[in-house]
Scaffold this active site. Structure first.
Site, PDB file in Angstrom:
ATOM      1  N   SER A 155       0.810  -1.178   0.043  1.00  0.00           N
ATOM      2  CA  SER A 155       0.156  -0.060  -0.169  1.00  0.00           C
ATOM      3  C   SER A 155       0.804   1.314  -0.004  1.00  0.00           C
ATOM      4  CB  SER A 155      -0.732  -0.202   1.491  1.00  0.00           C
ATOM      5  OG  SER A 155      -1.393   1.379   1.454  1.00  0.00           O
TER       6      SER A 155
ATOM      7  N   TYR B  61      -1.969  -1.562  10.337  1.00  0.00           N
ATOM      8  CA  TYR B  61      -2.023  -1.594   8.951  1.00  0.00           C
ATOM      9  C   TYR B  61      -0.718  -1.075   8.700  1.00  0.00           C
ATOM     10  CZ  TYR B  61      -3.931  -1.218   3.866  1.00  0.00           C
ATOM     11  OH  TYR B  61      -4.305  -1.477   2.671  1.00  0.00           O
TER      12      TYR B  61
HETATM   13  P1  NAD Z   1     -11.739  -6.234  -0.160  1.00  0.00           P
HETATM   14  O1  NAD Z   1     -12.233  -6.390   1.282  1.00  0.00           O
HETATM   15  O2  NAD Z   1     -12.455  -6.061  -1.529  1.00  0.00           O
HETATM   16  O3  NAD Z   1     -11.007  -7.808  -0.327  1.00  0.00           O
HETATM   17  C1  NAD Z   1     -10.248  -8.411   0.625  1.00  0.00           C
HETATM   18  C2  NAD Z   1     -10.751  -9.951   0.397  1.00  0.00           C
HETATM   19  O4  NAD Z   1      -9.604 -10.689   1.475  1.00  0.00           O
HETATM   20  C3  NAD Z   1     -11.915 -10.717   0.708  1.00  0.00           C
HETATM   21  O5  NAD Z   1     -12.317 -11.613  -0.415  1.00  0.00           O
HETATM   22  C4  NAD Z   1     -11.747 -11.305   2.124  1.00  0.00           C
HETATM   23  O6  NAD Z   1     -12.746 -12.531   2.083  1.00  0.00           O
HETATM   24  C5  NAD Z   1     -10.417 -11.757   2.183  1.00  0.00           C
HETATM   25  N1  NAD Z   1      -9.763 -12.031   3.396  1.00  0.00           N
HETATM   26  C6  NAD Z   1      -9.902 -11.298   4.422  1.00  0.00           C
HETATM   27  N2  NAD Z   1      -9.357 -11.850   5.608  1.00  0.00           N
HETATM   28  C7  NAD Z   1      -8.857 -13.185   5.079  1.00  0.00           C
HETATM   29  C8  NAD Z   1      -8.110 -14.390   5.515  1.00  0.00           C
HETATM   30  N3  NAD Z   1      -7.585 -14.271   6.949  1.00  0.00           N
HETATM   31  N4  NAD Z   1      -7.731 -15.256   4.596  1.00  0.00           N
HETATM   32  C9  NAD Z   1      -8.190 -15.205   3.384  1.00  0.00           C
HETATM   33  N5  NAD Z   1      -8.818 -14.262   2.794  1.00  0.00           N
HETATM   34  C10 NAD Z   1      -9.240 -13.270   3.740  1.00  0.00           C
HETATM   35  O7  NAD Z   1     -10.306  -5.656  -0.087  1.00  0.00           O
HETATM   36  P2  NAD Z   1      -9.357  -5.066  -1.065  1.00  0.00           P
HETATM   37  O8  NAD Z   1      -9.494  -3.387  -0.964  1.00  0.00           O
HETATM   38  O9  NAD Z   1      -9.419  -5.855  -2.515  1.00  0.00           O
HETATM   39  O10 NAD Z   1      -7.853  -5.281  -0.380  1.00  0.00           O
HETATM   40  C11 NAD Z   1      -6.987  -6.471  -0.824  1.00  0.00           C
HETATM   41  C12 NAD Z   1      -5.683  -6.004  -0.506  1.00  0.00           C
HETATM   42  O11 NAD Z   1      -5.099  -4.734  -1.162  1.00  0.00           O
HETATM   43  C13 NAD Z   1      -5.458  -5.706   1.035  1.00  0.00           C
HETATM   44  O12 NAD Z   1      -4.215  -6.503   1.254  1.00  0.00           O
HETATM   45  C14 NAD Z   1      -5.484  -4.293   1.115  1.00  0.00           C
HETATM   46  O13 NAD Z   1      -4.807  -3.955   2.348  1.00  0.00           O
HETATM   47  C15 NAD Z   1      -4.587  -3.955  -0.146  1.00  0.00           C
HETATM   48  N6  NAD Z   1      -4.607  -2.580  -0.422  1.00  0.00           N
HETATM   49  C16 NAD Z   1      -6.107  -1.944  -0.576  1.00  0.00           C
HETATM   50  C17 NAD Z   1      -6.179  -0.820  -0.782  1.00  0.00           C
HETATM   51  C18 NAD Z   1      -7.658  -0.019  -1.216  1.00  0.00           C
HETATM   52  O14 NAD Z   1      -7.898   1.160  -1.381  1.00  0.00           O
HETATM   53  N7  NAD Z   1      -8.664  -0.507  -1.164  1.00  0.00           N
HETATM   54  C19 NAD Z   1      -5.126   0.362  -1.133  1.00  0.00           C
HETATM   55  C20 NAD Z   1      -4.066  -0.201  -0.997  1.00  0.00           C
HETATM   56  C21 NAD Z   1      -3.837  -1.649  -0.391  1.00  0.00           C
END
Ligand code: NAD
Length: 260
Positions: A142, A155
């Site tokens: 991130s 985080y």
């Molecule tokens: P999201 O909530 O849409 O998806 C997250 C997925 O992870 C879900 O399908 C959930 O079921 C799964 N998950 C959660 N805990 C779990 C576990 N213990 N074991 C297996 N699966 C698990 O979130 P997203 O925004 O797509 O985030 C995905 C990644 O991207 C994360 O690591 C997040 O930190 C990172 N990220 C997101 C953003 C953003 O702005 N959305 C920015 C930077 C980084």
């Protein structure tokens, strides 16, 4: 097709960023393993890929559970012969000032992001070494792998930690042709972000519109959200890159919020 016949295991691929990477990797010819604790949604995503002409399977995997991670990777190898790409992407967010944060919530977030990254890395590296082909490990970092924001202590700590892990994997993996890199997105409109907008508004005492404009997108060059498509294209580039020239790096995709 940039990823023809590569096998990609993507954690957290039932939703958001991971799901988009899964769909785009499938279009590039990869065989996809959707590894998520939300099995029903993971199965639906795998079906969506198959209906679009791709190849995909779902495995039930809580990334903090050693036995489930090892079994999910073994099932992927049994079905498709190897794991060539790991996208360690599963994650959650917890919004809280440090002084109000419980140890349980600290441990919960650290376990999903860091224990999960370690366990999936270990299992996939073993498979990549056994196949003799090596592979590409990509962590979903991130902007918070490099910057800090208030209310996000575990985080920010975890996302910084992934950069360190990727560097070690790059050094240890090179002799087996295993590369490791980190993608560092800015804010992307996924369920993870939609949930925190009202939470941040409440903690900061401002409106949801102000959270978006003055907190999330304030430092970008153009006030724009990063998209799942932007992140998926970066993930294709990293996985398709052909040599160890690009390893141990983090690439930020954030509309200029963070510039390295
Ligand atoms: P999201 O909530 O849409 O998806 C997250 C997925 O992870 C879900 O399908 C959930 O079921 C799964 N998950 C959660 N805990 C779990 C576990 N213990 N074991 C297996 N699966 C698990 O979130 P997203 O925004 O797509 O985030 C995905 C990644 O991207 C994360 O690591 C997040 O930190 C990172 N990220 C997101 C953003 C953003 O702005 N959305 C920015 C930077 C980084």
């Amino acid at each position: 097709m940039l990823l023809k016949d590569k096998v990609a295991l993507i954690t957290g691929a039932a939703s958001g960023i991971g799901k988009e990477i899964a769909m785009e990797y499938a279009k590039q010819g990869a065989k996809i393993v959707i590894a998520d604790m939300a099995l029903e949604a993971a199965t639906a995503t795998a079906k969506e890929i198959e209906q679009a002409g791709g190849t995909a399977m779902a495995v039930a995997m809580n990334v903090t559970d050693e036995a489930q991670v090892d079994k999910g990777v073994a099932d992927a190898v049994a079905a498709y012969g190897s794991v060539d790409i790991l996208i360690s992407n599963a994650g959650i967010q917890i919004i809280s000032p440090i002084v109000d944060l419980s140890l349980d919530n600290w441990k919960k977030l650290i376990a999903i992001h860091l224990d999960g990254a370690f366990l999936t890395t270990r299992a996939c590296m073993r498979a990549m070494i056994a196949s003799g082909k090596g592979g590409s490990v990509i962590y979903m970092g991130s902007v918070h792998s490099h910057e800090a924001s208030p209310l996000k202590a575990p985080y920010v700590a975890a996302k910084h930690g992934l950069v360190g892990l990727a560097k070690v994997v790059a050094k240890e993996g090179a002799k087996n042709n295993i590369r490791a890199n980190v993608i560092c997105p800015g804010f992307v409109r996924t369920p993870l972000v939609d949930k925190q907008i009202p939470e941040q508004a409440k903690e900061l005492g401002i409106t949801e519109e102000e959270v978006i404009k003055n907190v999330m997108l304030k430092e970008t060059v153009d006030g724009e959200f990063t998209t799942v498509q932007d992140v998926a294209q970066t993930a294709i580039f990293l996985a398709a890159f052909g040599s160890n020239a690009l390893t141990g790096q983090s690439i930020t995709v954030s509309h200029g919020w963070h510039m390295q």
